[in-house]
Write a protein that holds these residues in place. Structure first.
Motif, PDB file in Angstrom:
ATOM      1  N   ARG A 261       0.874  -1.179   0.000  1.00  0.00           N
ATOM      2  CA  ARG A 261       0.000   0.000   0.000  1.00  0.00           C
ATOM      3  C   ARG A 261       0.909   1.225   0.000  1.00  0.00           C
ATOM      4  O   ARG A 261       1.271   1.747   1.048  1.00  0.00           O
ATOM      5  N   GLY A 263       0.581   4.243  -1.492  1.00  0.00           N
ATOM      6  CA  GLY A 263       0.077   5.619  -1.636  1.00  0.00           C
ATOM      7  C   GLY A 263      -0.247   6.004  -3.066  1.00  0.00           C
ATOM      8  O   GLY A 263      -0.775   7.083  -3.316  1.00  0.00           O
ATOM      9  N   ASP A 266      -5.616   3.601  -3.289  1.00  0.00           N
ATOM     10  CA  ASP A 266      -6.085   3.130  -1.979  1.00  0.00           C
ATOM     11  C   ASP A 266      -6.721   1.741  -2.125  1.00  0.00           C
ATOM     12  O   ASP A 266      -7.690   1.408  -1.451  1.00  0.00           O
TER      13      ASP A 266
END
Length: 283
Positions: A261, A263, A266
């Motif tokens: 994850r 950025g 999402d």
């Protein structure tokens, strides 16, 4: 692929959904190179473990095409984006592959790879990995050559039109593949179902559809572009396929681990679906 499908409405409603206008705007800034960096270099494209997302996607595709059931003359890839990894296992089972994308920048990126031009994205780690998991002992260069030979057409597409290619595909495709396209160009679930129905017309009755897509994602980044995505759950994928007239054969999902994850989106996870268009369907 991503940046696939389209972002122009059918023209039936000039003031179409504000969601579509926002999408159209966002895709004008889509940067294929940034998209490839965000999703197809480490950490996401890490081949050291099957637990990572890219090997998971490649394994789903390899296993599904290994059955030998999905084959024929033509496979159409809807919303290819700037990527070819989704075609590596499929290419052995079709004489011709038709790639499609709404954005000229993505079609150009694909063309550079097909022609082997300097500066094209390096897909060799993906091709090597697919050859390894398919286990036929094939030199990866052979698979690369085969895909380049079979990827003969790269066409514009707009999945929000009833006629996504602007004219019927003749003969219709024996199989349809679409990776990370439809949910990324649909402002809501109803629009996702309509897009699925539209692309379903490109497929012959009895033909197979293989889909990869995002679960629980509301946006992703591609350079200066921040693109909205319709957040889907597994149940939404099942319902959309049924509503678009497909018979679901298999649905798998992958939960995005915290380390991936990064950025750039999402996303919660990824779905993989294998469905079939019933033989009785005229359209």
């Amino acid at each position: 692929g991503r940046g696939g499908g389209s972002v122009i409405n059918s023209g039936l409603a000039p003031a179409a959904a504000p969601g579509q206008a926002a999408l159209r705007e966002g895709y004008e800034h889509f940067d294929p190179r940034a998209y490839l960096r965000n999703n197809y270099l480490p950490p996401r494209a890490d081949f050291s473990s099957e637990e990572f997302v890219v090997p998971w996607k490649l394994r789903c595709l390899a296993e599904t095409f290994a059955s030998g059931e999905i084959q024929g003359r033509t496979l159409i890839d809807v919303g290819s984006g700037p990527t070819i990894y989704q075609l590596l296992s499929a290419c052995d089972h079709f004489e011709e592959i038709v790639a499609t994308d709404f954005l000229a920048v993505n079609r150009e990126e694909l063309g550079r790879w097909v022609r082997g031009e300097p500066g094209a994205f390096d897909w060799s780690p993906f091709i090597q990995h697919v050859c390894k998991i398919e286990g036929r002992g094939e030199p990866w260069q052979d698979k690369q050559r085969r895909l380049r030979q079979r990827l003969r057409r790269i066409l514009p597409i707009d999945v929000h039109r009833a006629e996504p290619l602007g004219a019927p595909l003749r003969p219709r495709a024996d199989a349809l593949l679409s990776a990370f396209c439809l949910e990324a160009v649909s402002p809501d679930r109803a629009s996702f179902v309509r897009a699925l129905s539209h692309v379903g017309t490109l497929l012959r009755p009895g033909g197979h559809a293989v889909l990869l897509g995002a679960l629980g994602e509301s946006f992703y980044l591609a350079g200066p572009a921040r693109l909205p995505v319709v957040p889907l759950q597994e149940a939404d994928v099942r319902e959309a396929l049924a509503a678009a007239g497909f018979a679901l054969r298999e649905l798998r999902s992958y939960a995005m681990p915290p380390a991936l994850r990064t950025g750039v989106d999402d996303v919660d996870g990824v779905f993989f679906a294998h469905a079939q268009k019933p033989v009785g369907m005229g359209r």
